[in-house]
Write a protein that holds these residues in place. Structure first.
Motif, PDB file in Angstrom:
ATOM      1  N   GLY A 479     168.498  34.264  79.474  1.00  0.00           N
ATOM      2  CA  GLY A 479     168.642  32.772  79.752  1.00  0.00           C
ATOM      3  C   GLY A 479     167.350  32.146  79.747  1.00  0.00           C
ATOM      4  O   GLY A 479     166.312  32.805  79.738  1.00  0.00           O
ATOM      5  N   VAL A 480     167.408  30.826  79.374  1.00  0.00           N
ATOM      6  CA  VAL A 480     166.211  30.001  79.303  1.00  0.00           C
ATOM      7  C   VAL A 480     166.551  28.805  80.216  1.00  0.00           C
ATOM      8  O   VAL A 480     167.862  28.291  80.061  1.00  0.00           O
ATOM      9  CB  VAL A 480     165.964  29.799  77.918  1.00  0.00           C
ATOM     10  N   ARG A 481     165.490  28.248  80.889  1.00  0.00           N
ATOM     11  CA  ARG A 481     165.770  26.998  81.441  1.00  0.00           C
ATOM     12  C   ARG A 481     164.647  26.107  80.975  1.00  0.00           C
ATOM     13  O   ARG A 481     163.389  26.443  81.105  1.00  0.00           O
ATOM     14  CB  ARG A 481     165.739  27.054  83.064  1.00  0.00           C
ATOM     15  N   ILE A 482     165.150  24.951  80.682  1.00  0.00           N
ATOM     16  CA  ILE A 482     163.958  23.656  79.876  1.00  0.00           C
ATOM     17  C   ILE A 482     164.173  22.552  80.973  1.00  0.00           C
ATOM     18  O   ILE A 482     165.282  22.034  81.245  1.00  0.00           O
ATOM     19  CB  ILE A 482     164.338  23.359  78.548  1.00  0.00           C
ATOM     20  N   SER A 483     162.861  22.138  81.502  1.00  0.00           N
ATOM     21  CA  SER A 483     162.757  20.946  82.102  1.00  0.00           C
ATOM     22  C   SER A 483     161.869  19.984  81.557  1.00  0.00           C
ATOM     23  O   SER A 483     160.883  20.486  81.030  1.00  0.00           O
ATOM     24  CB  SER A 483     162.554  21.223  83.596  1.00  0.00           C
ATOM     25  N   ILE A 484     162.166  18.644  81.807  1.00  0.00           N
ATOM     26  CA  ILE A 484     160.981  17.449  81.183  1.00  0.00           C
ATOM     27  C   ILE A 484     160.765  16.761  82.517  1.00  0.00           C
ATOM     28  O   ILE A 484     161.583  16.503  83.251  1.00  0.00           O
ATOM     29  CB  ILE A 484     161.780  16.790  80.316  1.00  0.00           C
ATOM     30  N   ASP A 485     159.510  16.788  82.704  1.00  0.00           N
ATOM     31  CA  ASP A 485     158.858  16.224  83.899  1.00  0.00           C
ATOM     32  C   ASP A 485     158.521  14.713  83.831  1.00  0.00           C
ATOM     33  O   ASP A 485     158.723  14.102  82.434  1.00  0.00           O
ATOM     34  CB  ASP A 485     157.863  16.838  84.528  1.00  0.00           C
ATOM     35  N   ALA A 486     158.108  13.878  84.723  1.00  0.00           N
ATOM     36  CA  ALA A 486     158.033  12.494  84.547  1.00  0.00           C
ATOM     37  C   ALA A 486     156.848  12.152  83.663  1.00  0.00           C
ATOM     38  O   ALA A 486     156.541  10.874  83.680  1.00  0.00           O
ATOM     39  CB  ALA A 486     158.133  12.027  85.953  1.00  0.00           C
ATOM     40  N   THR A 487     156.108  13.044  83.124  1.00  0.00           N
ATOM     41  CA  THR A 487     154.949  12.791  82.260  1.00  0.00           C
ATOM     42  C   THR A 487     155.494  13.115  80.888  1.00  0.00           C
ATOM     43  O   THR A 487     154.671  13.051  80.250  1.00  0.00           O
ATOM     44  CB  THR A 487     153.569  13.529  82.624  1.00  0.00           C
ATOM     45  N   GLY A 488     156.501  13.772  80.598  1.00  0.00           N
ATOM     46  CA  GLY A 488     157.278  14.095  79.253  1.00  0.00           C
ATOM     47  C   GLY A 488     156.527  15.613  78.900  1.00  0.00           C
ATOM     48  O   GLY A 488     156.855  16.114  78.046  1.00  0.00           O
ATOM     49  N   GLN A 603     163.644   8.377  84.940  1.00  0.00           N
ATOM     50  CA  GLN A 603     165.188   7.998  85.257  1.00  0.00           C
ATOM     51  C   GLN A 603     166.151   8.836  85.867  1.00  0.00           C
ATOM     52  O   GLN A 603     167.231   8.345  86.650  1.00  0.00           O
ATOM     53  CB  GLN A 603     165.513   6.912  84.205  1.00  0.00           C
ATOM     54  N   MET A 604     165.816  10.114  85.478  1.00  0.00           N
ATOM     55  CA  MET A 604     166.643  11.099  86.079  1.00  0.00           C
ATOM     56  C   MET A 604     166.322  11.861  87.267  1.00  0.00           C
ATOM     57  O   MET A 604     166.737  12.809  87.783  1.00  0.00           O
ATOM     58  CB  MET A 604     167.116  11.780  84.811  1.00  0.00           C
ATOM     59  N   GLY A 605     165.083  11.185  87.862  1.00  0.00           N
ATOM     60  CA  GLY A 605     164.797  12.007  89.264  1.00  0.00           C
ATOM     61  C   GLY A 605     165.782  11.783  90.564  1.00  0.00           C
ATOM     62  O   GLY A 605     166.652  10.852  90.458  1.00  0.00           O
ATOM     63  N   PRO A 606     165.490  12.547  91.425  1.00  0.00           N
ATOM     64  CA  PRO A 606     166.747  12.562  92.311  1.00  0.00           C
ATOM     65  C   PRO A 606     166.630  11.173  93.222  1.00  0.00           C
ATOM     66  O   PRO A 606     167.689  10.870  93.825  1.00  0.00           O
ATOM     67  CB  PRO A 606     165.909  13.615  93.367  1.00  0.00           C
ATOM     68  N   ASN A 607     165.523  10.330  92.927  1.00  0.00           N
ATOM     69  CA  ASN A 607     165.691   9.104  93.834  1.00  0.00           C
ATOM     70  C   ASN A 607     165.937   7.806  92.927  1.00  0.00           C
ATOM     71  O   ASN A 607     166.002   6.797  93.411  1.00  0.00           O
ATOM     72  CB  ASN A 607     164.425   8.625  94.475  1.00  0.00           C
ATOM     73  N   SER A 608     166.461   8.377  91.834  1.00  0.00           N
ATOM     74  CA  SER A 608     166.757   7.239  90.692  1.00  0.00           C
ATOM     75  C   SER A 608     168.337   7.059  91.084  1.00  0.00           C
ATOM     76  O   SER A 608     169.094   7.784  91.176  1.00  0.00           O
ATOM     77  CB  SER A 608     166.591   7.932  89.394  1.00  0.00           C
ATOM     78  N   PRO A 609     168.539   5.520  90.863  1.00  0.00           N
ATOM     79  CA  PRO A 609     169.747   5.050  90.944  1.00  0.00           C
ATOM     80  C   PRO A 609     170.919   5.704  90.226  1.00  0.00           C
ATOM     81  O   PRO A 609     172.015   5.785  90.452  1.00  0.00           O
ATOM     82  CB  PRO A 609     169.784   3.518  91.090  1.00  0.00           C
ATOM     83  N   LEU A 610     170.289   5.940  88.930  1.00  0.00           N
ATOM     84  CA  LEU A 610     171.257   6.303  87.707  1.00  0.00           C
ATOM     85  C   LEU A 610     171.402   7.693  88.381  1.00  0.00           C
ATOM     86  O   LEU A 610     172.861   8.214  87.973  1.00  0.00           O
ATOM     87  CB  LEU A 610     170.146   6.638  86.883  1.00  0.00           C
ATOM     88  N   MET A 611     171.138   8.534  89.320  1.00  0.00           N
ATOM     89  CA  MET A 611     171.491   9.948  89.501  1.00  0.00           C
ATOM     90  C   MET A 611     172.376   9.793  90.583  1.00  0.00           C
ATOM     91  O   MET A 611     172.832  11.172  90.993  1.00  0.00           O
ATOM     92  CB  MET A 611     170.132  10.668  89.589  1.00  0.00           C
ATOM     93  N   ARG A 612     172.666   8.942  91.384  1.00  0.00           N
ATOM     94  CA  ARG A 612     173.491   8.931  92.448  1.00  0.00           C
ATOM     95  C   ARG A 612     174.707   9.747  92.355  1.00  0.00           C
ATOM     96  O   ARG A 612     175.574   9.706  91.612  1.00  0.00           O
ATOM     97  CB  ARG A 612     173.653   7.422  93.149  1.00  0.00           C
ATOM     98  N   GLY A 613     174.809  10.861  93.304  1.00  0.00           N
ATOM     99  CA  GLY A 613     175.964  11.448  93.143  1.00  0.00           C
ATOM    100  C   GLY A 613     176.001  12.584  92.156  1.00  0.00           C
ATOM    101  O   GLY A 613     177.105  13.209  91.981  1.00  0.00           O
ATOM    102  N   ARG A 614     175.144  12.439  91.523  1.00  0.00           N
ATOM    103  CA  ARG A 614     175.017  13.614  90.384  1.00  0.00           C
ATOM    104  C   ARG A 614     173.771  14.465  90.553  1.00  0.00           C
ATOM    105  O   ARG A 614     172.699  14.235  91.414  1.00  0.00           O
ATOM    106  CB  ARG A 614     174.758  13.092  89.056  1.00  0.00           C
ATOM    107  N   THR A 615     173.691  15.715  89.864  1.00  0.00           N
ATOM    108  CA  THR A 615     172.437  16.537  90.264  1.00  0.00           C
ATOM    109  C   THR A 615     171.398  16.022  89.236  1.00  0.00           C
ATOM    110  O   THR A 615     171.609  15.763  88.037  1.00  0.00           O
ATOM    111  CB  THR A 615     172.862  18.052  89.555  1.00  0.00           C
ATOM    112  N   PRO A 616     170.380  15.946  90.135  1.00  0.00           N
ATOM    113  CA  PRO A 616     169.201  15.151  89.279  1.00  0.00           C
ATOM    114  C   PRO A 616     168.471  15.970  88.511  1.00  0.00           C
ATOM    115  O   PRO A 616     168.541  17.397  88.359  1.00  0.00           O
ATOM    116  CB  PRO A 616     168.401  14.465  90.317  1.00  0.00           C
ATOM    117  N   GLY A 617     167.694  15.494  87.491  1.00  0.00           N
ATOM    118  CA  GLY A 617     166.678  16.329  86.727  1.00  0.00           C
ATOM    119  C   GLY A 617     166.918  16.382  85.313  1.00  0.00           C
ATOM    120  O   GLY A 617     168.152  16.536  84.984  1.00  0.00           O
TER     121      GLY A 617
END
Ligand SMILES: Cc1cc2nc3c(=O)[nH]c(=O)nc-3n(C[C@H](O)[C@H](O)[C@H](O)COP(=O)(O)OP(=O)(O)OC[C@H]3O[C@@H](n4cnc5c(N)ncnc54)[C@H](O)[C@@H]3O)c2cc1C
Ligand code: FES
Ligand code: FES
Lengths: 780, 280, 155
Positions: A479-488, A603-617
């Protein structure tokens, strides 16, 4: 067949990508050329103790007593343990190729009633520093009653323990009617062939640094490699802790080659001591210890018979071999013998096959896998057989191989044997095509003409070749997990490990290609149990196949998420968007950045309105599963010159041709081939763990264990073919770690025979000058 | 592989060095020169000297001079210094041929000529050179200084006639006559390894025939030595293949017992032949 | 115990050491410069190669006390003002390292030799580089890298 996760992504298009398939510079190199790496010995903790292992000087004996009083009394010594102090810890278990009946042969972490090889741990000392620890270890007095030694695995088995012989198992595989084939044969060729004991011997010795962090109730082990998750689980089990309370960390690894990163007694001892003594404990193996304590490998003797028809077509092979396991069965169980038995037939069409691998214990250092395990040995055996057949039937060795190689039309080729518990299905390949390419690149015909001229002038020169099949990409999962942070910035967390082979760069290239970012912005995290729950490590050339495929899936998943979000933000359709260099663009206008991945991630951070109700990140984890291995293949060609007087063999020219399906980074693949060759050269001509008749090891320093230097290396040419991408994974990759090593012994043996003009002269490895000298005439 | 503890001394003068050595020698005190043999032995704890007398800072010990027809080599002259430029004429040429076979560059920057003699490894190139050329070795102790011929100095496998309290203070190699030809051959398993076999030869051709031959062989027996039979076989003969062959055979005939006599014989013949050919 | 002083990459150090402490242990553990590696501690592998007053030496075969008053250079001193040494860059460009364990030793060996002999012959270079062991690369790319750097370093 392999199956991907539910949202099966497409296969990667063939050919070179923007970064994938390109010889880009490695991510690993920056800290390493600056001397800022973190190898095991570079790890230090305040208040740490040094551990020193007291080892048996006797190859086989009854341990009568151990006097530790003087050692304990030495100022600076904190503790001295013998088996009595660790009697609650079970022996080291197997992780691979478990065969029933092997359990009594497992190694205890400190010898109990018996010692079984020189180098076996019998006690441990913990002291304020490594100098004092070694002083104290010297003061431990062992009384050992010597027992007779078993040094020849081909001799009659002896008693290991009452009721257990030194032959715990025989690895048997068979298909077809072997006896009938031999009865019907035009000719039967029989050979007695041996491969010497040698091993990986990485430049960094092993090391283990444990500390118990009481604040978090976590036991940490540093300096680890290869199999962190399995080792974590076993350490936890053996010490009676939950796996979540044990974490393994990998820094830099100074070469793995199969031997490093297995669970050894020392790993458990440092962990146990860190808990019991409540101080960090550091153990760094010294080189002399390494040469008697770390896994040996390779030693086998094969009695092989081949049946052929009048055209030289193989009808059957019947092989009986003796595998010298050394004193205990370690984590690999019977893996090397099983691989040898399963992989011996190699690239040839073989209607009937029978093998009996006598798995035998001797009073030498325990053996396990080393780069191309079971294949370096059996390629030598099989290719010697093919050369002998060619001689018997007066056929050109290349023509003989041409007649027997499995053809492209026969792929996938099912061979009714298994190895490592999975069926051998040669997945893809154009064996004959690669042989022809290799002959052309080597200039075989010109070389033959040149040889004739040089022989006429008195030179003792010859050429030979050997074909091989590798296996790689052992599953079952990664398995591999890839994440992009807020600086890209991109983080790729893998359950695999690095052993210095450049896996960070390879995974970053795959990720970069699929995601559309600069590979240098990707940070690869590996070998850490605290960052990903599961993992299967780095061995058997599996990382690029398994973790590479998981990376590809995860990167596509992250890309999809990013495009979905970007589409929402841009009021566009995701399918019209693409990612270029970390920027979301319109696929139709790739030069015009619309929104940065960094912004999408924000925009996909935990406090972003876009993410409300969804798993952020902006993050995804994907797993890749495979039930079959993939089989890279290739051919080695060697040109050697012999000094008739001294018997010295010098390799003048060498070619490694290897189909790797797809080369993620051709520069690194080539590096693997050349480096792998150097190790093969060692096993073919120089390296050997020798013992005297009492089982005393004779190769205990680098002055006796001869690793080739630059002066012994020929110019090595590499032909990387990508003709037969594996159908078993989305990248088509096959793994490239072992093909450079696999056929070296076989090819050099053939070339030496040819130089000597004595077919079949070479029957064992390493090929020693004095042996060669016996086959040459008087010096002129 | 950490050395056992010892006391360290760093004398600045030869008198001081000799005095300290006299005191510590009975306690298994040892001289530390380049350390390229002693320190590995200590790391492996094969050697556990209680005292080390480090001679690296003794004034004048790095002197390398030609005086009275001899190349004088101080005890801290490193292998690296003994190249072609170290001596005039054929001796310089010979040193230039031999030195690259000793270990590797970073070892040659530390290891010393005199340390090699004191260590007396059977496969030491400098021991071979010393016996071949009849070097004189000067040993100094509280009892005074004595000069020992190389052949009497090298007694056997890692054994010399040096007393524990004696400091090797100088080795002297005679310069070779201008008409001397020099040849060296060595076979080692890998670059920089100790020799399996090595031969060093020098001779002149005067009036068309071989004069003043010296043929020494090393690596096969417990110590390198001159092969008198081989020298006798070639002296006064025209230096051709036939003469070389008889010298080589004579050298092989004179070999003492070895582990693998057939192979040793081949190696001996080969080394002598090739060294002679190189000198021709 | 002995009091000693030396410079490491130009920086002065004063240490109190036991005579038996090897120079490489002092560099790594007392000065914290862990870029110099230990591969054998008996002089064969070359992983511990450093420059002592400009000459490459095996730091496992010297005692720290012997370095009193000397100038030592290790891999950590190669980078100048954030710019890699030409050899460091060449090692990256030519893929002259895999695990990187042998790399500092090879770099210091090559730096020491090239500083004195920038136009070293191929044969001499092979001889010099045969002093160190590498288990990963097969050396081919190390030679290429050193060659490339030599050209750049030549005056
Ligand atoms: C990897 C490696 C490869 C090598 N290969 C070779 C090779 O191919 N050929 C070869 O000849 N050598 C080889 N050597 C050994 C090297 O040449 C040593 O330098 C040499 O043998 C000893 O010299 P030293 O100055 O280092 O002596 P030390 O190591 O300092 O001393 C060696 C011994 O001599 C004694 N000693 C030294 N100097 C004196 C003195 N002035 N008076 C009295 N006693 C003294 C010491 O007490 C000690 O017992 C190799 C070494 C290494 C590490
Ligand atoms: S550690 Fe010094 S040479 Fe190997
Ligand atoms: S790069 Fe691994 S030892 Fe050289």
């Amino acid at each position: 067949m392999s199956k991907a996760v539910a949202d099966a992504p497409p296969r990667l298009a063939p050919g070179k990508g923007r970064v994938l398939g390109q010889p880009v510079a490695r991510l690993e190199d920056g800290p390493l050329v600056r001397g800022r790496g973190l190898f095991a010995a570079d790890v230090n903790f305040p208040r740490q103790l040094a551990m020193r292992v007291v080892r048996s000087q006797i190859a086989h004996g009854r341990l009568v007593s151990l006097d530790t009083a003087e050692a304990r009394a030495l100022p600076g010594v904190v503790a001295v343990w013998t088996a009595a102090e660790v009697s609650d810890i079970p022996p080291i278990p197997f992780r691979a190729t478990k065969v029933r009946g092997l359990e009594p042969y497992c190694q205890p972490i400190l010898a109990r009633e018996r010692v079984r090889y020189v180098g076996e741990p019998i006690a441990v000392v913990f002291a304020e520093d490594a100098y004092i620890a070694e002083d104290a270890a010297d003061l431990v007095v062992a009384e050992i009653d010597e027992l007779p030694v078993v040094l020849d695995a081909a001799a009659e088995p002896a008693e290991f323990l009452p009721g257990n012989s030194t032959e715990p198992t025989i690895v048997r595989k068979e298909y077809g009617d072997v006896d009938a084939a031999f009865r019907a044969a035009h000719a039967v060729i029989e050979l007695d062939l041996s491969v010497g004991r040698h091993s990986g011997v990485p430049m960094e010795t092993r090391g283990a640094i444990a500390r118990y962090v009481a604040a978090h109730d976590v036991l940490e082990l540093h300096g680890t490699a290869k199999k962190q998750h399995w080792n974590r689980d076993e350490i936890a089990r053996l010490l009676g802790r939950p796996p979540t309370g044990v974490h393994l960390f990998e820094g830099h690894v100074g070469g793995g080659f199969g031997v490093r990163g297995e669970l050894y007694p020392e790993d458990l001892l440092v962990c146990l001591a860190a808990m019991r003594l409540d101080r960090p404990v550091k153990w760094i193996e010294d080189r002399r210890e390494h040469l008697v304590a770390t896994n040996h490998s390779r030693q086998q003797r094969h009695l092989i018979r081949g049946a052929v028809d009048a055209d030289g077509r193989l009808l059957a092979i019947d092989d009986v071999f003796f595998h010298d396991q050394g004193a205990y069965v370690r984590t690999h169980g019977a893996r090397v013998a099983d691989l040898a038995a399963g992989m011996l037939p190699g690239p040839y069409r073989l209607p009937a096959y029978r093998v009996a691998g006598h798995f035998r214990l001797t009073n030498k250092t325990p053996a396990a896998t080393y780069r191309a395990p079971g294949r370096f040995e059996t390629t030598f055996v099989r290719e010697r057989l093919m050369d002998a057949i060619a001689v018997r039937l007066d056929l050109d060795p290349i023509e003989l191989r041409r007649r027997n190689l499995v053809t492209e039309a026969e792929m996938p080729h099912v061979r009714p044997v298994d190895t490592l518990g999975v069926d051998v299905v040669l997945d893809s390949g154009d064996y004959i095509g690669l042989m022809d390419q290799a002959l052309a690149q080597f200039g075989w015909d010109a070389v033959q003409r040149d040889l004739t001229a040089r022989r006429a002038a008195g030179d003792c020169v010859g050429a030979g070749l050997a074909f091989f099949v590798e296996k790689s990409g052992l599953g079952p999962s990664d398995g591999v997990r890839i994440s992009i942070d807020a600086t890209g910035g991109v983080e790729l967390v893998s359950g695999a490990a690095s052993v210095g082979q450049g896996m960070e760069t390879a995974l970053a290239q795959i990720c970069a290609e699929a995601l559309g970012v600069d590979y240098r912005r990707i940070r690869v995290v590996r070998g850490r149990t605290d960052r990903i729950e599961f993992g299967n490590g780095a061995h058997a050339s599996r990382v690029t196949v398994m973790s590479g495929s998981a990376t590809y899936h995860a990167a596509l998943a992250v890309r999809g998420m990013a495009l979905d979000t970007a589409a929402q933000l841009l009021q566009a359709r995701p399918e019209d968007l693409a990612i270029e260099d970390g920027q979301v663009v319109r696929a139709a206008a790739p030069g015009v950045p619309l929104i940065a991945l960094a912004e999408v991630a924000r925009q996909m951070g935990p406090n972003s309105p876009l993410m409300r109700g969804r798993t952020p990140g902006l993050t995804a984890e994907r797993w890749f599963y495979s039930e079959h291995m993939t089989y890279p293949y290739g051919v080695h060609l060697a040109l050697v010159r012999i000094d008739r007087a001294t018997g010295e063999v010098r390799v003048e020219k060498y070619l490694v041709a290897n189909d790797v399906g797809r080369a993620v980074n051709p520069m690194m693949v080539e590096g693997q081939m050349v480096g792998g060759f150097a190790q093969g050269l060692g096993g073919a001509l120089f390296e050997e763990f020798r013992y005297d008749e009492r089982g005393q090891p004779l190769s205990t320093t680098f002055a006796d264990y001869l690793i080739p230097t630059l002066s012994e290396m020929p110019a090595v040419d590499v032909l990387i073919a990508e003709d037969a991408p594996s159908p078993l994974n989305p990248l088509g990759v096959k793994g490239a770690g072992e093909g450079g090593t696999n056929a070296v012994g076989a090819a050099i043996a053939a070339a030496v025979d040819d130089a000597l003009r004595r077919p079949g002269a070479i029957v064992s490895l390493p090929i020693l000058p004095r042996t060669v000298r016996r086959h040459t005439e008087e010096p002129t | 592989m950490k050395p056992a503890a010892f006391e360290y001394h760093m004398p600045r003068t030869v008198e001081e060095a000799v005095a300290i050595l006299a005191r510590v020698a009975p306690l298994d005190g040892r001289v530390l020169a380049g350390g390229q043999t002693l320190v590995p032995a200590m790391a492996l704890r094969l050697a556990r000297p209680s005292h080390l007398v480090d001679i690296n800072r003794v004034a004048g010990f790095d002197r390398l001079d030609v005086r009275d027809g001899m190349l004088e080599i101080g005890p801290c002259v490193r292998h690296a210094a003994l190249d072609r430029s170290a001596a005039p004429g054929p001796l310089g040429r010979l040193l230039g041929l031999v030195q690259p076979h000793i270990a590797h560059h970073p070892i040659r920057t530390r290891g010393t000529f005199c340390g090699s003699l004191a260590n007396a490894d059977a496969a030491s190139e400098w021991c071979l050179t010393a016996v071949a050329l009849d070097a004189r070795i000067e040993a100094r102790s509280g009892r005074g200084t004595r000069s020992i011929p190389a052949d009497a100095f090298l007694l056997g496998y890692m054994t010399t006639s040096l007393e524990p309290d004696e400091l090797l203070v100088r080795a002297r190699l005679p310069l070779l006559p201008d008409d001397a030809r020099v040849g060296f051959y060595e076979y080692a398993r890998r670059a920089g390894d100790f020799a399996q076999v090595m031969a060093l030869v020098t001779y002149a051709v005067r009036g068309g025939v071989v004069a003043a031959p010296r043929i020494a062989l090393g690596g096969l027996e417990s110590r390198p030595r001159r092969m008198a039979g081989a020298e006798a076989a070639i002296v006064g003969r025209v230096p051709d293949a036939l003469a070389f062959r008889s010298a080589a055979d004579a050298a092989a005939d004179a070999l003492g017992p070895t582990e693998d006599p057939d192979y040793a014989r081949t190696l001996a013949t080969t080394a002598v032949l090739r060294a002679l050919a190189a000198a021709a | 115990m002995h009091d000693i002083a030396f410079t490491l990459n130009g920086r002065p150090w004063s240490l109190r050491v036991e005579p038996r402490r090897t120079l490489v242990d002092a560099i790594r553990d007392d000065c914290g410069a862990t870029g110099t590696h230990i591969g054998c501690e008996h002089g064969v592998c070359g992983a511990c190669t450093i420059l002592l007053d400009g000459e490459p030496v095996r730091s496992c075969l010297m005692f720290a006390v012997q370095a009193d008053g000397r100038a030592l250079r290790t891999v950590e001193g190669l980078e100048k003002d954030g710019a890699l040494h030409p050899l460091q860059r060449a090692f990256i460009d030519h893929h002259a390292l895999q695990c990187g364990f042998c790399t500092p030793g090879f770099l210091m060996l090559a730096v020491g030799v090239l500083e004195r002999t920038p136009n070293i012959s191929d044969e001499a270079l092979t001889d010099v580089l045969s002093s160190n062991l590498c288990r990963c690369t097969g050396y081919q790319n190390i030679v290429r890298a050193v060659r490339a750097a030599a050209e750049e370093m030549a005056p």
